[in-house]
Enzyme design. Structure first.
Site, PDB file in Angstrom:
ATOM      1  N   LYS A  49      -9.119 -12.091 -16.762  1.00  0.00           N
ATOM      2  CA  LYS A  49      -9.127 -12.196 -18.215  1.00  0.00           C
ATOM      3  C   LYS A  49      -8.467 -13.481 -18.698  1.00  0.00           C
ATOM      4  O   LYS A  49      -8.985 -14.152 -19.597  1.00  0.00           O
ATOM      5  CB  LYS A  49      -8.403 -10.985 -18.819  1.00  0.00           C
ATOM      6  CG  LYS A  49      -8.541 -10.862 -20.315  1.00  0.00           C
ATOM      7  CD  LYS A  49      -9.945 -10.440 -20.677  1.00  0.00           C
ATOM      8  CE  LYS A  49     -10.008  -9.629 -21.924  1.00  0.00           C
ATOM      9  NZ  LYS A  49     -11.319  -9.066 -22.203  1.00  0.00           N
ATOM     10  N   CYS A  69       5.232  -6.231   1.783  1.00  0.00           N
ATOM     11  CA  CYS A  69       5.626  -4.824   1.847  1.00  0.00           C
ATOM     12  C   CYS A  69       4.891  -4.112   2.988  1.00  0.00           C
ATOM     13  O   CYS A  69       5.170  -4.365   4.141  1.00  0.00           O
ATOM     14  CB  CYS A  69       5.403  -4.142   0.494  1.00  0.00           C
ATOM     15  SG  CYS A  69       6.342  -2.605   0.272  1.00  0.00           S
ATOM     16  N   TYR A  70       3.925  -3.244   2.695  1.00  0.00           N
ATOM     17  CA  TYR A  70       3.158  -2.592   3.755  1.00  0.00           C
ATOM     18  C   TYR A  70       2.509  -3.635   4.664  1.00  0.00           C
ATOM     19  O   TYR A  70       2.437  -3.458   5.889  1.00  0.00           O
ATOM     20  CB  TYR A  70       2.096  -1.683   3.152  1.00  0.00           C
ATOM     21  CG  TYR A  70       1.218  -0.986   4.176  1.00  0.00           C
ATOM     22  CD1 TYR A  70       1.589   0.241   4.717  1.00  0.00           C
ATOM     23  CD2 TYR A  70       0.018  -1.560   4.611  1.00  0.00           C
ATOM     24  CE1 TYR A  70       0.783   0.877   5.669  1.00  0.00           C
ATOM     25  CE2 TYR A  70      -0.780  -0.937   5.547  1.00  0.00           C
ATOM     26  CZ  TYR A  70      -0.396   0.284   6.075  1.00  0.00           C
ATOM     27  OH  TYR A  70      -1.184   0.907   7.021  1.00  0.00           O
ATOM     28  N   GLU A  91       4.999 -11.061  -6.239  1.00  0.00           N
ATOM     29  CA  GLU A  91       3.981 -11.259  -7.274  1.00  0.00           C
ATOM     30  C   GLU A  91       4.358 -10.689  -8.627  1.00  0.00           C
ATOM     31  O   GLU A  91       3.760 -11.064  -9.654  1.00  0.00           O
ATOM     32  CB  GLU A  91       2.640 -10.658  -6.825  1.00  0.00           C
ATOM     33  CG  GLU A  91       2.590  -9.142  -6.729  1.00  0.00           C
ATOM     34  CD  GLU A  91       3.076  -8.577  -5.414  1.00  0.00           C
ATOM     35  OE1 GLU A  91       2.798  -7.407  -5.124  1.00  0.00           O
ATOM     36  OE2 GLU A  91       3.753  -9.321  -4.662  1.00  0.00           O
ATOM     37  N   VAL A 115     -13.645 -11.427 -26.436  1.00  0.00           N
ATOM     38  CA  VAL A 115     -13.515 -12.724 -25.785  1.00  0.00           C
ATOM     39  C   VAL A 115     -14.487 -12.880 -24.625  1.00  0.00           C
ATOM     40  O   VAL A 115     -15.005 -13.977 -24.386  1.00  0.00           O
ATOM     41  CB  VAL A 115     -12.056 -12.960 -25.315  1.00  0.00           C
ATOM     42  CG1 VAL A 115     -11.645 -11.943 -24.264  1.00  0.00           C
ATOM     43  CG2 VAL A 115     -11.878 -14.365 -24.788  1.00  0.00           C
ATOM     44  N   ASP A 116     -14.795 -11.800 -23.896  1.00  0.00           N
ATOM     45  CA  ASP A 116     -15.663 -11.920 -22.724  1.00  0.00           C
ATOM     46  C   ASP A 116     -17.092 -12.290 -23.113  1.00  0.00           C
ATOM     47  O   ASP A 116     -17.645 -13.279 -22.634  1.00  0.00           O
ATOM     48  CB  ASP A 116     -15.666 -10.607 -21.925  1.00  0.00           C
ATOM     49  CG  ASP A 116     -14.283 -10.209 -21.453  1.00  0.00           C
ATOM     50  OD1 ASP A 116     -13.416 -11.103 -21.345  1.00  0.00           O
ATOM     51  OD2 ASP A 116     -14.060  -9.020 -21.200  1.00  0.00           O
ATOM     52  N   SER A 117     -17.703 -11.483 -23.974  1.00  0.00           N
ATOM     53  CA  SER A 117     -19.093 -11.747 -24.343  1.00  0.00           C
ATOM     54  C   SER A 117     -19.206 -13.019 -25.183  1.00  0.00           C
ATOM     55  O   SER A 117     -20.207 -13.736 -25.092  1.00  0.00           O
ATOM     56  CB  SER A 117     -19.689 -10.559 -25.098  1.00  0.00           C
ATOM     57  OG  SER A 117     -19.041 -10.352 -26.335  1.00  0.00           O
ATOM     58  N   SER A 118     -18.183 -13.321 -25.979  1.00  0.00           N
ATOM     59  CA  SER A 118     -18.233 -14.536 -26.803  1.00  0.00           C
ATOM     60  C   SER A 118     -18.116 -15.784 -25.941  1.00  0.00           C
ATOM     61  O   SER A 118     -18.834 -16.778 -26.152  1.00  0.00           O
ATOM     62  CB  SER A 118     -17.115 -14.506 -27.846  1.00  0.00           C
ATOM     63  OG  SER A 118     -17.270 -13.423 -28.737  1.00  0.00           O
ATOM     64  N   GLY A 127       0.829  -1.198   0.000  1.00  0.00           N
ATOM     65  CA  GLY A 127       0.000   0.000   0.000  1.00  0.00           C
ATOM     66  C   GLY A 127       0.863   1.247   0.000  1.00  0.00           C
ATOM     67  O   GLY A 127       2.072   1.179   0.276  1.00  0.00           O
ATOM     68  N   SER A 179     -20.519  -8.516 -28.349  1.00  0.00           N
ATOM     69  CA  SER A 179     -19.624  -7.541 -28.983  1.00  0.00           C
ATOM     70  C   SER A 179     -18.629  -8.186 -29.928  1.00  0.00           C
ATOM     71  O   SER A 179     -18.047  -7.514 -30.772  1.00  0.00           O
ATOM     72  CB  SER A 179     -18.855  -6.755 -27.917  1.00  0.00           C
ATOM     73  OG  SER A 179     -17.911  -7.597 -27.281  1.00  0.00           O
ATOM     74  N   GLY A 180     -18.401  -9.485 -29.762  1.00  0.00           N
ATOM     75  CA  GLY A 180     -17.386 -10.159 -30.552  1.00  0.00           C
ATOM     76  C   GLY A 180     -16.066 -10.297 -29.831  1.00  0.00           C
ATOM     77  O   GLY A 180     -15.155 -10.963 -30.315  1.00  0.00           O
ATOM     78  N   HIS A 223       8.144  -7.541  -3.455  1.00  0.00           N
ATOM     79  CA  HIS A 223       6.893  -7.937  -4.110  1.00  0.00           C
ATOM     80  C   HIS A 223       7.106  -9.225  -4.902  1.00  0.00           C
ATOM     81  O   HIS A 223       7.525  -9.181  -6.064  1.00  0.00           O
ATOM     82  CB  HIS A 223       6.394  -6.828  -5.032  1.00  0.00           C
ATOM     83  CG  HIS A 223       5.885  -5.632  -4.303  1.00  0.00           C
ATOM     84  ND1 HIS A 223       4.572  -5.524  -3.879  1.00  0.00           N
ATOM     85  CD2 HIS A 223       6.507  -4.500  -3.893  1.00  0.00           C
ATOM     86  CE1 HIS A 223       4.412  -4.367  -3.259  1.00  0.00           C
ATOM     87  NE2 HIS A 223       5.580  -3.732  -3.250  1.00  0.00           N
TER      88      HIS A 223
END
Length: 535
Positions: free
Chosen positions: A391, A98-99, A187, A242-245, A71, A239-240, A185
């Site tokens: 994603k 970290c924080y 990650e 990747v999410d909506s498809s 943070g 929409s075409g 960090h």
């Protein structure tokens, strides 16, 4: 009437899925989502929760481990964010980053002070205890530091696991209580051995099993959709992307012809994409898609508009109008499916919660434009099976349900489309120029097998003209900007060092094949300080 929420994915019973969980308490770090993604990469479920989350709530969730994020604050600042001190009595392993490490030390009786020398960037980690958290992490491995404070006195029972030249307490532990802290960090990709630490914490310290798999998610999501929707109809704005498809394919497996997809063609998509999308869904996969040609309506909204934010607002408003009209014509529908993802949920920070019912209210069609709110008199319940996925997880689900690779790995494309890649008033002529230039860019990188080497590759039409010579005649035409960038998540990006002959081929083709263009330039600006899109 508000649009009520049916939270499909979040309603999945964790115990039914045998889903073990790691909770990340967010103290405002830019990397909190990244921590969650790294945990998910170990096939263990993770969630990001506010730092204010009570110990009682955590006890009810029964996570296998807790991670305290970094943070921007100092733990000794007035009003600095603190977690509930009762967390230390839950008997759950905790990793402070970290924080988060500094907070752990302070709350358990240690001391944190402003460091004599701040430490930012790469630092070599000298390992003093190569067990538990640091198992299989090489001595002198590079770690990513970003701190101005340091631990100067450890709480009782803690010991040092590792140090750097400037940080005596770079990694610490209380082995008996399962408390660990790192000043760096793990990650981020810059930290060599960071994933090894995360796996050590998840598997060995928290004793998690890798049960968070794509197959388990798809199976349970389909079961939950069927149970919630029953025999009712569901509408999805397609929409075409990747999410909506992916959502369309998942829902079609779950409820078949009860699903109707509405594809609104606003005229700002890339060359041949609307036709190819509709044909693919209808003819190859037999998914019900209603094609709405609204190109003239959207183009009329662009008359005289040059400001990019105004373009977005007008496109958003017009999309809402078209969606409302067509949903009433095609309806009635009981459910609205949205491709909401987990970053959307985190970033909304529960701001869209009905204060009376505690239910989240739909205010956006996230699967399409990320714009505007739906009218209050559209009475839908929400179906959001992807709202707990990142994603990269959506792409895995897409492959699992049979989504073609050309869509799974499609480059990100802005909701307003080519309208914000024309840096002036949008006209039919300029759309044709940009669409043809953009098509050449995609053709050439595809022919060389380089499409997946880029995060995005596209063309931009500038609002200027320049002098050129073609066929012994003077020209006065538009320049095209090429933007080819590499990135892991879109948050930062770098311009791609592409072969000169590729740039030459693209430039020659655009100048010779696209009427109205006589110059091509290449954008070599990284993000930051620039952005991926120009508008």
């Amino acid at each position: 009437m508000v649009i009520h929420t049916e939270q499909i994915a979040s309603a999945v019973d964790l115990k039914h899925l045998n889903r073990q969980m790691i909770v990340i308490l967010d103290f405002g770090s830019q990397y909190s989502e990244l921590i969650a993604r790294r945990i998910r990469e170990t096939q263990v479920y993770s969630e990001v929760l506010p730092y204010r989350t009570s110990a009682e709530h955590l006890r009810n969730l029964n996570p296998k481990g807790i991670i305290l994020s970094g943070g921007p604050n100092s733990v000794y600042d007035p009003g600095a964010p603190h977690c509930s001190p009762e967390i230390w009595d839950l008997g759950i392993p905790v990793l402070g980053v970290c924080y988060g490490m500094q907070l752990m030390v302070q709350q358990l009786g240690g001391q944190v002070e402003r460091a004599e020398r701040a430490e930012y960037g790469k630092a070599a980690l000298t390992i003093d205890d190569p067990t538990d958290l640091l198992t299989n992490v090489e001595d002198q491995a590079t770690m990513w530091m970003s701190h101005g404070d340091s631990v100067t006195q450890l709480p009782e029972g803690f010991e040092i696991l590792a140090h750097t030249t400037n940080t005596p307490c770079a990694a610490v532990a209380h082995h008996d209580r399962g408390f660990y802290g790192v000043q760096f960090h793990p990650e981020v990709v810059h930290s060599i051995g960071g994933m090894a630490m995360i796996r050590n914490f998840v598997y060995h310290i928290c004793e998690c099993e890798p049960t968070w798999t794509t197959e388990a998610f798809v199976e349970e999501a389909i079961r939950e959709v069927r149970a919630r929707v029953g025999d009712k109809r569901v509408l999805l704005a397609l929409s075409g992307g990747v999410d909506s498809s992916t959502l369309a394919f998942l829902l079609h497996q779950a409820i078949g012809d009860q699903l109707t997809c509405m594809f609104i063609d606003q005229g700002f998509m890339r060359k041949y994409e609307p036709e190819r999308l509709v044909k693919l869904f209808k003819e190859q996969f037999h998914i019900n898609v209603e094609y709405i040609n609204a190109r003239d309506r959207f183009l009329a909204q662009m008359t005289g508009v040059t400001d990019p934010e105004e373009k977005r607002k007008r496109i958003g408003r017009e999309f809402i109008r078209v969606f409302e009209e067509e949903s009433k014509r095609l309806g009635p529908f009981d459910y609205l499916a949205q491709g909401t993802l987990y970053p959307d949920v985190i970033e909304s920070a529960d701001t869209n919660v009905d204060p009376k019912t505690g239910e989240r209210v739909a205010v956006k069609i996230k699967s399409h434009h990320n714009v505007g709110g739906l009218p209050d008199d559209l009475c839908f319940k929400l179906v959001e099976p992807l709202r707990r996925l990142f994603k990269d997880e959506v792409r895995k689900v897409g492959r699992s349900v049979g989504l073609p690779e050309e869509i799974v790995n499609r480059h990100p494309f802005p909701g307003p489309g080519l309208a914000i890649r024309i840096l002036e008033e949008v006209t039919a002529e300029k759309l044709n120029i940009l669409r043809d230039a953009d098509y050449i860019v995609r053709q050439e990188i595809n022919q060389r097998g380089l499409y997946h080497d880029f995060w995005q590759a596209f063309a931009v039409l500038l609002p200027v003209r320049s002098v050129g010579v073609m066929g012994d005649q003077r020209t006065y035409a538009h320049p095209i900007v090429l933007r080819l960038i590499s990135s892991e998540d879109g948050m930062t990006a770098d311009w791609s060092r592409v072969p000169y002959d590729l740039l030459e081929t693209i430039s020659n083709r655009i100048v010779n094949e696209v009427e109205g263009v006589n110059r091509v330039v290449y954008d070599i600006t990284s993000k930051p300080p620039g952005t991926i899109e120009w508008e």
